[in-house]
Design an enzyme around this catalytic site. Structure first.
Site, PDB file in Angstrom:
ATOM      1  CB  ALA A  68      -0.920   0.003   1.217  1.00 38.05           C
ATOM      2  CG  ASP A  69       2.868   4.916  -1.513  1.00 38.34           C
ATOM      3  OD1 ASP A  69       3.823   4.730  -0.745  1.00 38.34           O
ATOM      4  OD2 ASP A  69       2.666   5.992  -2.096  1.00 38.34           O
ATOM      5  CB  THR A  70      -0.985   6.992   2.040  1.00 44.30           C
ATOM      6  OG1 THR A  70      -1.678   5.792   2.364  1.00 44.30           O
ATOM      7  CG2 THR A  70      -1.906   8.179   2.268  1.00 44.30           C
ATOM      8  CB  ALA A 105      -2.439   2.643  -4.403  1.00 46.15           C
TER       9      ALA A 105
END
Length: 196
Positions: A68-70, A105
């Site tokens: 995940a990435d923010t 994501a």
């Protein structure tokens, strides 16, 4: 077995919240944006890269890896983690009294496939004084956060409105994550299972 390709304690807490057993993988991924890369493409690329790198590290045909990435986005520009006090204060001053975008994501990778979802949420801050921005920095909370704040922590008092997914702003969109997990045969709400 599900593996979480993230060192984020917030992501660990969110996965545990929905009853998914997992193990944590430590990975080093270059998080630099590519020239001209759109923020949505950036977060999806990183989430996929983390999940796929985790899968390569494990070399287990049964493994499912979550990446995940923010990113916090203001005026089309990604606001990363602050390099220092001055950067954090400048970021928070820019966010003061304005609405910004938070893109998260989530990607799942397993043998032969990788799927991802990107969730966009809009967060509006009330006007912030220079004194409270400085005081917030002194708490230590902004130091490792995208956009120099954590909505799940002390900065909750800055948020006038949120349109979208609260868990995505924290770091993992739980609705979309659960849907992806179901596609990969990983059930939620498992009882009596440890989290590492």
């Amino acid at each position: 077995m599900l593996y979480l390709a993230s060192g984020s304690p917030r992501r660990r807490e969110l996965l545990a919240q929905i009853g998914v057993p997992f193990r944590v993988l430590k990975l080093e991924i270059d998080e630099s944006a590519l020239p001209g890369e759109a923020p949505e493409a950036y977060v999806e690329r990183l989430a996929r890269a983390k999940a796929q790198a985790g899968l390569v590290q494990l070399d287990d045909p049964e493994a499912v890896v979550l990446g995940a990435d923010t990113a916090v986005v203001l005026d089309g520009r990604i606001l990363g983690k602050p390099a220092d006090r001055a950067a954090a204060l400048a970021t928070l001053q820019a966010l003061s009294g304005r609405e910004h975008l938070v893109l998260t994501a989530v990607a799942l990778a397993a043998s032969g496939r990788c799927k991802a979802r990107v969730v966009a949420s809009r967060v509006e801050f009330r006007p912030l004084s220079d004194a409270e921005i400085a005081a917030y920095w002194e708490t230590g909370e902004p130091r490792d956060k995208a956009g120099s704040y954590g909505i799940q922590g002390l900065a909750a008092v800055f948020v006038r409105a949120l349109h979208g997914s609260y868990s995505a702003v924290v770091g993992l969109p739980l609705c979309e994550t659960a849907e992806l997990l179901a596609e990969f045969g990983v059930p939620c709400w498992q009882k009596g299972t440890p989290h590492e």
